[in-house]
Design an enzyme around this catalytic site. Structure first.
Site, PDB file in Angstrom:
ATOM      1  N   CYS A 145       0.815  -1.219   0.000  1.00 50.10           N
ATOM      2  CA  CYS A 145       0.000   0.000   0.000  1.00 50.10           C
ATOM      3  C   CYS A 145       0.851   1.272   0.000  1.00 50.10           C
ATOM      4  O   CYS A 145       0.598   2.192  -0.784  1.00 50.10           O
ATOM      5  CB  CYS A 145      -0.976   0.003   1.168  1.00 50.10           C
ATOM      6  N   HIS A 161      -2.030   1.081   7.026  1.00 54.32           N
ATOM      7  CA  HIS A 161      -2.582   0.944   5.674  1.00 54.32           C
ATOM      8  C   HIS A 161      -2.944   2.332   5.155  1.00 54.32           C
ATOM      9  O   HIS A 161      -3.496   3.152   5.900  1.00 54.32           O
ATOM     10  CB  HIS A 161      -3.811   0.040   5.679  1.00 54.32           C
ATOM     11  N   HIS A 209      -6.032   1.433  -3.377  1.00 57.06           N
ATOM     12  CA  HIS A 209      -5.035   0.951  -2.420  1.00 57.06           C
ATOM     13  C   HIS A 209      -4.587  -0.440  -2.839  1.00 57.06           C
ATOM     14  O   HIS A 209      -5.157  -1.045  -3.749  1.00 57.06           O
ATOM     15  CB  HIS A 209      -5.610   0.929  -0.998  1.00 57.06           C
TER      16      HIS A 209
END
Length: 177
Positions: A83, A136, A148
């Site tokens: 990510c 994240h 993502h």
């Protein structure tokens, strides 16, 4: 003869199980939509994201080119990316801005933005682990959607209102310049 019948029965059962699992996995989540971009159909059309003249075309072209790339922890290439690698690569490519390589460090580079004030290109942060640290990150597109690199699905577009992301939301941010 009996062995042959048992084998045929087991093969039919296995094929049935595979078919059911495929339908369940591919049909259970709207983030699983996969569509190849063409001049007639954009990858974003599958999500109802209409790209208009006020959007940043280079951001959407870059995002579209990464959709479907597999997840790889620490990866930063088209053969596998995580990510923060995805966000760092796209930000450098589209905006000419270098970002830190870890989600929490990227968060510290940002000015906080509330969910309702997110704009195209802002970053969205989540805590997916047990320690509730930011681990994240994604890039906000518009209409609640963000791109993502998911550990299970690779580079995808998801929506902030999906229960998984609602529960793990930690904040939005705009990179300080």
């Amino acid at each position: 003869m009996l062995f042959s019948n048992v084998m045929k029965s087991n093969i039919r059962y296995f094929n049935f199980v595979v078919a059911v699992l495929t339908v369940l996995l591919l049909g259970s989540c709207h983030t699983m939509k996969r569509i190849s971009p063409t001049p007639e159909v954009s990858v974003f059309d599958a999500f109802g994201l209409k790209i208009d003249k006020n959007d940043t075309p280079s951001l959407y072209r870059e995002v579209a080119s990464w959709i479907g790339t597999p997840y790889k922890y620490g990866g930063n290439t088209r053969s596998g990316i995580d990510c923060s690698g995805l966000v760092s690569y796209i930000y450098n490519s589209v905006y000419g801005i270098s970002l830190n390589r870890m989600s929490e460090a990227i968060y510290r580079q940002c000015k906080p933005v509330s969910k309702k004030h997110l704009e195209e290109g802002d970053l969205v942060f989540f805590s997916t682990g047990k320690k509730h640290r930011i681990n994240h990150v994604g890039i906000y597109l518009k209409n609640g959607y963000f791109v993502h690199s998911s550990t299970s699905k690779g580079v995808i577009i998801s929506h902030l209102q999906e229960p998984y992301y609602i529960a793990r939301w930690r904040g939005g941010g705009k990179i300080r310049k």
